[in-house]
Design a protein around this motif. Structure first.
Motif, PDB file in Angstrom:
ATOM      1  N   LEU A   1      -8.773  -0.777  -1.394  1.00  0.00           N
ATOM      2  CA  LEU A   1      -9.081  -1.785  -1.878  1.00  0.00           C
ATOM      3  C   LEU A   1      -8.380  -3.144  -1.640  1.00  0.00           C
ATOM      4  O   LEU A   1      -8.967  -4.023  -1.254  1.00  0.00           O
ATOM      5  CB  LEU A   1      -9.171  -1.644  -3.438  1.00  0.00           C
ATOM      6  CG  LEU A   1     -10.455  -2.576  -4.301  1.00  0.00           C
ATOM      7  CD1 LEU A   1     -11.804  -2.227  -4.039  1.00  0.00           C
ATOM      8  CD2 LEU A   1     -10.033  -2.640  -5.697  1.00  0.00           C
ATOM      9  N   LEU A   2      -7.257  -2.865  -1.750  1.00  0.00           N
ATOM     10  CA  LEU A   2      -5.928  -4.086  -1.184  1.00  0.00           C
ATOM     11  C   LEU A   2      -6.518  -4.663   0.157  1.00  0.00           C
ATOM     12  O   LEU A   2      -6.408  -5.839   0.379  1.00  0.00           O
ATOM     13  CB  LEU A   2      -4.732  -3.606  -1.366  1.00  0.00           C
ATOM     14  CG  LEU A   2      -4.213  -3.351  -2.753  1.00  0.00           C
ATOM     15  CD1 LEU A   2      -2.814  -2.871  -2.953  1.00  0.00           C
ATOM     16  CD2 LEU A   2      -4.573  -4.174  -3.869  1.00  0.00           C
ATOM     17  N   ASP A   3      -6.654  -3.664   1.138  1.00  0.00           N
ATOM     18  CA  ASP A   3      -6.872  -4.128   2.416  1.00  0.00           C
ATOM     19  C   ASP A   3      -8.310  -4.530   2.572  1.00  0.00           C
ATOM     20  O   ASP A   3      -8.531  -5.661   3.300  1.00  0.00           O
ATOM     21  CB  ASP A   3      -6.614  -2.884   3.450  1.00  0.00           C
ATOM     22  CG  ASP A   3      -5.230  -2.414   3.488  1.00  0.00           C
ATOM     23  OD1 ASP A   3      -4.414  -3.123   3.337  1.00  0.00           O
ATOM     24  OD2 ASP A   3      -5.315  -1.146   3.988  1.00  0.00           O
ATOM     25  N   ALA A   4      -9.315  -4.111   1.812  1.00  0.00           N
ATOM     26  CA  ALA A   4     -10.755  -4.661   1.964  1.00  0.00           C
ATOM     27  C   ALA A   4     -10.859  -5.976   1.489  1.00  0.00           C
ATOM     28  O   ALA A   4     -11.620  -6.640   2.037  1.00  0.00           O
ATOM     29  CB  ALA A   4     -11.441  -3.672   1.232  1.00  0.00           C
TER      30      ALA A   4
ATOM     31  N   HIS B   1       3.584   1.458  -6.239  1.00  0.00           N
ATOM     32  CA  HIS B   1       4.640   1.851  -5.273  1.00  0.00           C
ATOM     33  C   HIS B   1       4.903   3.548  -5.615  1.00  0.00           C
ATOM     34  O   HIS B   1       5.918   4.033  -5.397  1.00  0.00           O
ATOM     35  CB  HIS B   1       5.945   1.239  -5.195  1.00  0.00           C
ATOM     36  CG  HIS B   1       5.659  -0.221  -4.740  1.00  0.00           C
ATOM     37  ND1 HIS B   1       5.528  -0.595  -3.643  1.00  0.00           N
ATOM     38  CD2 HIS B   1       5.889  -1.184  -5.639  1.00  0.00           C
ATOM     39  CE1 HIS B   1       5.487  -1.990  -3.595  1.00  0.00           C
ATOM     40  NE2 HIS B   1       5.480  -2.512  -4.911  1.00  0.00           N
ATOM     41  N   VAL B   2       3.825   4.346  -5.668  1.00  0.00           N
ATOM     42  CA  VAL B   2       3.693   5.661  -5.850  1.00  0.00           C
ATOM     43  C   VAL B   2       2.673   6.324  -4.748  1.00  0.00           C
ATOM     44  O   VAL B   2       1.806   5.545  -4.348  1.00  0.00           O
ATOM     45  CB  VAL B   2       3.387   6.081  -7.268  1.00  0.00           C
ATOM     46  CG1 VAL B   2       4.497   5.760  -8.327  1.00  0.00           C
ATOM     47  CG2 VAL B   2       2.120   5.924  -7.720  1.00  0.00           C
ATOM     48  N   THR B   3       2.932   7.518  -4.625  1.00  0.00           N
ATOM     49  CA  THR B   3       1.912   8.134  -3.857  1.00  0.00           C
ATOM     50  C   THR B   3       0.430   8.396  -4.297  1.00  0.00           C
ATOM     51  O   THR B   3       0.556   8.848  -5.662  1.00  0.00           O
ATOM     52  CB  THR B   3       2.395   9.531  -3.470  1.00  0.00           C
ATOM     53  OG1 THR B   3       3.811   9.482  -2.850  1.00  0.00           O
ATOM     54  CG2 THR B   3       1.638  10.600  -2.321  1.00  0.00           C
ATOM     55  N   PRO B   4      -0.251   8.229  -3.745  1.00  0.00           N
ATOM     56  CA  PRO B   4      -1.635   8.122  -4.319  1.00  0.00           C
ATOM     57  C   PRO B   4      -2.236   9.653  -4.729  1.00  0.00           C
ATOM     58  O   PRO B   4      -1.758  10.429  -3.909  1.00  0.00           O
ATOM     59  CB  PRO B   4      -2.758   7.660  -3.301  1.00  0.00           C
ATOM     60  CG  PRO B   4      -1.759   6.832  -2.247  1.00  0.00           C
ATOM     61  CD  PRO B   4      -0.348   7.585  -2.586  1.00  0.00           C
ATOM     62  N   LEU B   5      -2.793   9.787  -5.689  1.00  0.00           N
ATOM     63  CA  LEU B   5      -3.254  11.018  -5.969  1.00  0.00           C
ATOM     64  C   LEU B   5      -4.638  11.425  -5.326  1.00  0.00           C
ATOM     65  O   LEU B   5      -5.616  10.572  -5.184  1.00  0.00           O
ATOM     66  CB  LEU B   5      -3.432  11.101  -7.544  1.00  0.00           C
ATOM     67  CG  LEU B   5      -2.063  10.904  -8.486  1.00  0.00           C
ATOM     68  CD1 LEU B   5      -2.412  11.035  -9.861  1.00  0.00           C
ATOM     69  CD2 LEU B   5      -1.102  11.868  -8.128  1.00  0.00           C
TER      70      LEU B   5
ATOM     71  N   ALA C   1      -4.341   1.336  -6.731  1.00  0.00           N
ATOM     72  CA  ALA C   1      -3.392   1.375  -8.067  1.00  0.00           C
ATOM     73  C   ALA C   1      -2.234   2.011  -7.586  1.00  0.00           C
ATOM     74  O   ALA C   1      -0.889   1.428  -8.061  1.00  0.00           O
ATOM     75  CB  ALA C   1      -3.919   2.031  -9.110  1.00  0.00           C
ATOM     76  N   ALA C   2      -2.075   2.884  -6.743  1.00  0.00           N
ATOM     77  CA  ALA C   2      -0.965   3.625  -6.578  1.00  0.00           C
ATOM     78  C   ALA C   2       0.012   2.789  -5.559  1.00  0.00           C
ATOM     79  O   ALA C   2       1.144   2.786  -5.632  1.00  0.00           O
ATOM     80  CB  ALA C   2      -1.158   4.924  -5.615  1.00  0.00           C
ATOM     81  N   GLU C   3      -0.731   2.056  -4.595  1.00  0.00           N
ATOM     82  CA  GLU C   3       0.091   1.095  -3.681  1.00  0.00           C
ATOM     83  C   GLU C   3       0.606  -0.081  -4.670  1.00  0.00           C
ATOM     84  O   GLU C   3       1.893  -0.306  -4.408  1.00  0.00           O
ATOM     85  CB  GLU C   3      -0.756   0.612  -2.807  1.00  0.00           C
ATOM     86  CG  GLU C   3      -1.436   1.780  -1.763  1.00  0.00           C
ATOM     87  CD  GLU C   3      -2.457   1.095  -0.745  1.00  0.00           C
ATOM     88  OE1 GLU C   3      -2.802   1.805   0.069  1.00  0.00           O
ATOM     89  OE2 GLU C   3      -3.262   0.036  -1.249  1.00  0.00           O
ATOM     90  N   VAL C   4       0.037  -0.423  -5.638  1.00  0.00           N
ATOM     91  CA  VAL C   4       0.738  -1.485  -6.530  1.00  0.00           C
ATOM     92  C   VAL C   4       1.749  -0.896  -7.210  1.00  0.00           C
ATOM     93  O   VAL C   4       2.814  -1.598  -7.322  1.00  0.00           O
ATOM     94  CB  VAL C   4      -0.515  -2.083  -7.399  1.00  0.00           C
ATOM     95  CG1 VAL C   4       0.361  -2.894  -8.584  1.00  0.00           C
ATOM     96  CG2 VAL C   4      -1.405  -2.889  -6.664  1.00  0.00           C
TER      97      VAL C   4
END
Length: 92
Positions: free
Chosen positions: A85-88, A72-76, A67-70
């Motif tokens: 999950l995007l890579d997987a 474009h923010v730093t993951p919490l 969700a953070a990658e989508v």
């Protein structure tokens, strides 16, 4: 939840983001059995994903990271070090 999914999934999947391939739907069935080896089913629907089964361990933190990658923010929290999950599912 079955009725909700049955009602909303066709609406979402008829929309322009889904039909253009820009949208993925993540459904998590979080039924914790309180065991050390608890497994939670997560289904990823996308026009770009076909019959993918991911054998590597993912967690709620993997969804947080995606969700953070989508966005474009730093993951919490734990999302910072989790496998995405995007890579997987090959959604990059």
């Amino acid at each position: 939840s079955d009725a909700w999914l049955r009602g909303w999934l066709p609406v979402i999947m008829a929309g322009p983001d889904w039909t253009s391939g820009k949208l993925a739907i993540v459904i998590t069935f979080d039924e914790d059995d309180h065991s050390d080896n608890n497994r939670v089913l997560t289904v990823v629907l996308s026009p770009r994903v076909h019959h993918a089964v991911v054998g590597a361990a993912l967690s709620h933190c993997s969804i947080t990271r995606a969700a953070a990658e989508v966005l474009h923010v730093t993951p919490l929290g734990c999302g910072r070090s989790a496998r995405s999950l995007l890579d997987a599912f090959g959604l990059r």
